[in-house]
Structure formats: C-alpha cells, structure tokens
Design an enzyme around this catalytic site. Structure first.
Site, PDB file in Angstrom:
ATOM      1  CB  ALA A 271      -7.567  20.402 -44.292  1.00 25.94           C
TER       2      ALA A 271
ATOM      3  N   GLY B  12      -2.791  23.011 -44.022  1.00 23.77           N
ATOM      4  CA  GLY B  12      -3.634  24.210 -44.002  1.00 23.77           C
ATOM      5  C   GLY B  12      -3.253  25.159 -42.869  1.00 23.77           C
TER       6      GLY B  12
ATOM      7  CD  GLU C 277      -2.332  25.390 -47.809  1.00 25.21           C
ATOM      8  OE1 GLU C 277      -3.143  24.712 -47.146  1.00 25.21           O
ATOM      9  OE2 GLU C 277      -2.264  25.345 -49.046  1.00 25.21           O
TER      10      GLU C 277
ATOM     11  CD  GLU D 264      -0.774  20.339 -47.380  1.00 21.41           C
ATOM     12  OE1 GLU D 264       0.467  20.219 -47.343  1.00 21.41           O
ATOM     13  OE2 GLU D 264      -1.352  21.393 -47.084  1.00 21.41           O
TER      14      GLU D 264
HETATM   15  N1  CO8 Z   1      -7.248  16.493 -39.018  1.00 14.25           N
HETATM   16  C1  CO8 Z   1      -8.073  15.828 -38.172  1.00 14.25           C
HETATM   17  N2  CO8 Z   1      -7.672  15.404 -36.969  1.00 14.25           N
HETATM   18  C2  CO8 Z   1      -6.408  15.665 -36.585  1.00 14.25           C
HETATM   19  C3  CO8 Z   1      -5.502  16.346 -37.404  1.00 14.25           C
HETATM   20  C4  CO8 Z   1      -5.971  16.775 -38.683  1.00 14.25           C
HETATM   21  N3  CO8 Z   1      -5.209  17.475 -39.553  1.00 14.25           N
HETATM   22  N4  CO8 Z   1      -4.326  16.446 -36.766  1.00 14.25           N
HETATM   23  C5  CO8 Z   1      -4.502  15.842 -35.576  1.00 14.25           C
HETATM   24  N5  CO8 Z   1      -5.751  15.368 -35.470  1.00 14.25           N
HETATM   25  C6  CO8 Z   1      -6.349  14.609 -34.358  1.00 14.25           C
HETATM   26  C7  CO8 Z   1      -5.854  13.161 -34.345  1.00 14.25           C
HETATM   27  O1  CO8 Z   1      -6.597  12.376 -35.238  1.00 14.25           O
HETATM   28  C8  CO8 Z   1      -6.070  12.813 -32.889  1.00 14.25           C
HETATM   29  O2  CO8 Z   1      -7.436  12.531 -32.698  1.00 14.25           O
HETATM   30  P1  CO8 Z   1      -7.884  11.309 -31.707  1.00 14.25           P
HETATM   31  O3  CO8 Z   1      -7.400  11.747 -30.339  1.00 14.25           O
HETATM   32  O4  CO8 Z   1      -9.361  11.298 -31.838  1.00 14.25           O
HETATM   33  O5  CO8 Z   1      -7.184  10.100 -32.192  1.00 14.25           O
HETATM   34  C9  CO8 Z   1      -5.773  14.123 -32.157  1.00 14.25           C
HETATM   35  O6  CO8 Z   1      -5.896  15.158 -33.122  1.00 14.25           O
HETATM   36  C10 CO8 Z   1      -4.362  14.154 -31.621  1.00 14.25           C
HETATM   37  O7  CO8 Z   1      -3.486  13.902 -32.682  1.00 14.25           O
HETATM   38  P2  CO8 Z   1      -2.052  13.250 -32.439  1.00 14.25           P
HETATM   39  O8  CO8 Z   1      -2.153  12.132 -31.472  1.00 14.25           O
HETATM   40  O9  CO8 Z   1      -1.458  12.959 -33.782  1.00 14.25           O
HETATM   41  O10 CO8 Z   1      -1.331  14.497 -31.724  1.00 14.25           O
HETATM   42  P3  CO8 Z   1       0.231  14.760 -31.534  1.00 14.25           P
HETATM   43  O11 CO8 Z   1       0.294  15.885 -30.560  1.00 14.25           O
HETATM   44  O12 CO8 Z   1       0.971  13.508 -31.239  1.00 14.25           O
HETATM   45  O13 CO8 Z   1       0.757  15.274 -32.978  1.00 14.25           O
HETATM   46  C11 CO8 Z   1       0.587  16.620 -34.986  1.00 14.25           C
HETATM   47  C12 CO8 Z   1       0.365  16.533 -33.455  1.00 14.25           C
HETATM   48  C13 CO8 Z   1       2.112  16.536 -35.292  1.00 14.25           C
HETATM   49  C14 CO8 Z   1       0.044  17.949 -35.443  1.00 14.25           C
HETATM   50  C15 CO8 Z   1      -0.099  15.430 -35.673  1.00 14.25           C
HETATM   51  O14 CO8 Z   1      -1.433  15.335 -35.177  1.00 14.25           O
HETATM   52  C16 CO8 Z   1      -0.186  15.514 -37.174  1.00 14.25           C
HETATM   53  O15 CO8 Z   1       0.791  15.241 -37.844  1.00 14.25           O
HETATM   54  N6  CO8 Z   1      -1.369  15.874 -37.723  1.00 14.25           N
HETATM   55  C17 CO8 Z   1      -1.644  15.849 -39.148  1.00 14.25           C
HETATM   56  C18 CO8 Z   1      -0.876  16.910 -39.892  1.00 14.25           C
HETATM   57  C19 CO8 Z   1      -1.199  16.876 -41.376  1.00 14.25           C
HETATM   58  O16 CO8 Z   1      -0.986  15.900 -42.062  1.00 14.25           O
HETATM   59  N7  CO8 Z   1      -1.738  17.987 -41.883  1.00 14.25           N
HETATM   60  C20 CO8 Z   1      -2.102  18.124 -43.269  1.00 14.25           C
HETATM   61  C21 CO8 Z   1      -3.561  17.874 -43.419  1.00 14.25           C
HETATM   62  S1  CO8 Z   1      -4.083  17.999 -45.111  1.00 14.25           S
HETATM   63  C22 CO8 Z   1      -4.245  19.660 -45.357  1.00 14.25           C
HETATM   64  O17 CO8 Z   1      -4.003  20.470 -44.498  1.00 14.25           O
HETATM   65  C23 CO8 Z   1      -4.726  20.065 -46.715  1.00 14.25           C
HETATM   66  C24 CO8 Z   1      -4.960  21.556 -46.823  1.00 14.25           C
HETATM   67  C25 CO8 Z   1      -5.908  21.792 -47.926  1.00 14.25           C
HETATM   68  C26 CO8 Z   1      -6.368  23.221 -48.010  1.00 14.25           C
HETATM   69  C27 CO8 Z   1      -6.949  23.761 -46.769  1.00 14.25           C
HETATM   70  C28 CO8 Z   1      -8.381  23.429 -46.633  1.00 14.25           C
HETATM   71  C29 CO8 Z   1      -8.790  23.712 -45.219  1.00 14.25           C
END
Ligand code: CO8
Length: 256
Positions: A64, A107, A110, A130
């Site tokens: 998400a 997500g 999921e 999460e």
């Molecule tokens: N949401 C918003 N922005 C994101 C997300 C995210 N989940 N993941 C990455 N981004 C953005 C970063 O903020 C960054 O933006 P900016 O360039 O503006 O700073 C850009 O993408 C690049 O991110 P990274 O530098 O972190 O990229 P990497 O290639 O180094 O890493 C990863 C990739 C491993 C995927 C890393 O970005 C990461 O760990 N992301 C978050 C993963 C996470 O915690 N996911 C869980 C989110 S909560 C959730 O999913 C709840 C689900 C609820 C039900 C579903 C409803 C839809």
C-alpha cells in the site's frame, strides 16, 4: 503514463501490468481503482480466458502507498472501501497468474495471493512487513497467507516482517513455480496459453469449486465438486474433449 497497463500479447490472454516504478508500484488508491476496473472488464470479456498480473523487473509491488497512509485516520481508511476493489480481483471468474519479479511486499504480497497461480523469478522476495510500520496486513495477508503456508510459517513472516526468497516461498506453498528472473513473463504466458486452450466451462468450475470449497467442510466441498462434475456432462466441450481423445486428434474447445 498509465499506472496500470493492459496488454493482449496473444489471443485469449490479457496481461495486467503495474506501472508506477517511481513509487515501486505502491498500490495507491488510483492504482487499486484501475486494477478493479480492469479486472471487472476482463472478467466479463468473452475473448479473454486467462489473465497474467505482473509488475516491473525489480518490484512486483511494494505494498500500500505509505505516503498516502501516513496521516490517514481510521475513518479515512474506512471510507476508502478497499474491500470492494480487492473483491474485483478475488471474484474474477477467469484464472489469474501472478508473474512476480523482485519485491512483493505487504499489499503487493497480498495482491499476488489473490492470483490462482504464482510464477516467481529466482530473485523475487515475498513479505508482509506491515508490522514494521505499525499496522497489520489489511487485504488478506493474515488469512490467505496462513491458508497457503500454515500457521507457523505465517506467524514468522507476519511478526518479524522478514521477507522470504522465491525458493523459500515455493517450499512453503506460497509460489507455484520458480524460474530464472528473465523467464518469468514467458513462463507465465506459456501457462496462460495452455489454460486459455482448455475448455472454459471446466476452467471456471475448477476455480469456483476450489475457492469455495476451501472455506467449506470437506463433505460440502466434495458435494460442490460432484455437482460441478455432473454439470459439465451437459457441455459440448465434454463431448468434444472425449471424442477427440478417442479419435486421437486435438480437441477444439469453444466454451459451449
Ligand atoms: N508506499 C509509498 N512509496 C513507496 C513505497 C510504498 N509502499 N515503497 C517504496 N516507495 C517509494 C519510496 O518512498 C521512494 O520514493 P522517493 O524516491 O520519493 O523517496 C521510492 O519508492 C523508491 O523507494 P526505495 O528507495 O525504498 O527503493 P528501493 O528499490 O531501494 O527498495 C523496496 C524497494 C524494498 C520495495 C522498498 O521501497 C520498501 O521496503 N518499500 C516499503 C515496503 C513496505 O513496507 N510495504 C508495506 C506497506 S503497508 C501495506 O502494504 C499495508 C497493506 C494494507 C492492505 C492493502 C491496502 C492497499
């Protein structure tokens, strides 16, 4: 640029591709809305018999959109009515194959679990992180994951947030097949082509009975299976399939 792209690489097969690389395919409200619209439309499209759901080379979907959730209140989340959008994918009558390269997190994991088959590249990683941002999965991550991998593997992933590799995911039953990273799309398309050539009524019955049966008692589920089995004896494709076998020729299924 469209955040969700639909391609039709070959007859009867649609590819739904997440295309928000700058946010690692994070599932914003607009992405979820587009996904729901496409799945609704493809589910009704008589020319489509199988759907491949995929993301980018490095990230399937990062979950998400955390940026959109950081200041959200419970009422904001409630009013999103997210379950309606996920339902469009969950209830799609056509088989869905997730083709996963890179990260399928939160997500994103999921979303992959909404598919019927998951093909993963060797470098793929699946996780429910999460807990690390103070919440829990909200689109089936506690339920579909536990059903797929069992209580003990699911708790480990959910409580630590640590991702698992594609091979670990396959070993625990979360992935159907692991292939080289550069083979993921091709393999998913091969499977989709095979399924698209199968009798559509039988395909639809398998999907409906398997999914509905998972939440029923074994006795009820077996009855569902028997009824679907009996029903298919009314189809032209059953006649064609069996006759083609006896005639030693390829069957041509029409969906009738
Ligand atoms: N949401 C918003 N922005 C994101 C997300 C995210 N989940 N993941 C990455 N981004 C953005 C970063 O903020 C960054 O933006 P900016 O360039 O503006 O700073 C850009 O993408 C690049 O991110 P990274 O530098 O972190 O990229 P990497 O290639 O180094 O890493 C990863 C990739 C491993 C995927 C890393 O970005 C990461 O760990 N992301 C978050 C993963 C996470 O915690 N996911 C869980 C989110 S909560 C959730 O999913 C709840 C689900 C609820 C039900 C579903 C409803 C839809």
């Amino acid at each position: 640029m469209e955040e969700v792209i639909v391609e039709r690489p070959q007859a009867a097969v649609a590819v739904v591709r997440l295309n928000r690389p700058e946010a690692r395919n994070a599932l914003s409200q607009s992405v979820r809305q587009r996904l729901a619209e496409h799945f609704h439309a493809l589910g009704r499209d008589e020319d489509i018999r199988c759907i491949v759901l995929t993301g980018g080379d490095k990230v399937f979907a990062a979950g998400a959109d955390i940026r959109a959730m950081v200041d959200a209140t419970p009422i904001d989340i409630l009013l999103l009515n997210n379950q309606r959008m996920w339902q469009a994918i969950a209830s799609c009558a056509k088989p869905v194959i997730a083709a996963v390269n890179g990260f399928a997190l939160g997500g994103g994991c999921e979303l992959a679990m909404h598919a019927d088959i998951i093909v993963a590249g060797e470098g793929a990683k699946f996780g429910q992180p999460e807990i690390r941002v103070g919440i829990i999965p909200g689109a089936g991550g506690t339920q579909r994951l536990a059903r797929a991998v069992g209580k003990f593997k699911a708790f480990k992933m959910l409580l630590t947030g640590e991702p698992v590799s594609a091979q670990e995911a396959a070993d625990m039953g979360l992935v159907s097949e692991v292939v080289a990273d550069d083979r993921v799309q091709a393999r998913a398309l091969e499977l989709a082509t095979t399924i698209a050539a199968m009798p559509p009524l039988a395909v639809a019955q398998i999907k409906e009975v398997l999914l509905a049966g998972q939440d029923a008692s074994l006795e009820t589920a077996l009855m569902l299976e028997r009824k679907a089995f009996q029903l298919l004896f009314a189809s032209q494709d059953k006649k064609e399939g069996m006759q083609a076998f006896l005639d030693k020729r390829a069957a041509h299924f029409t969906g009738a």
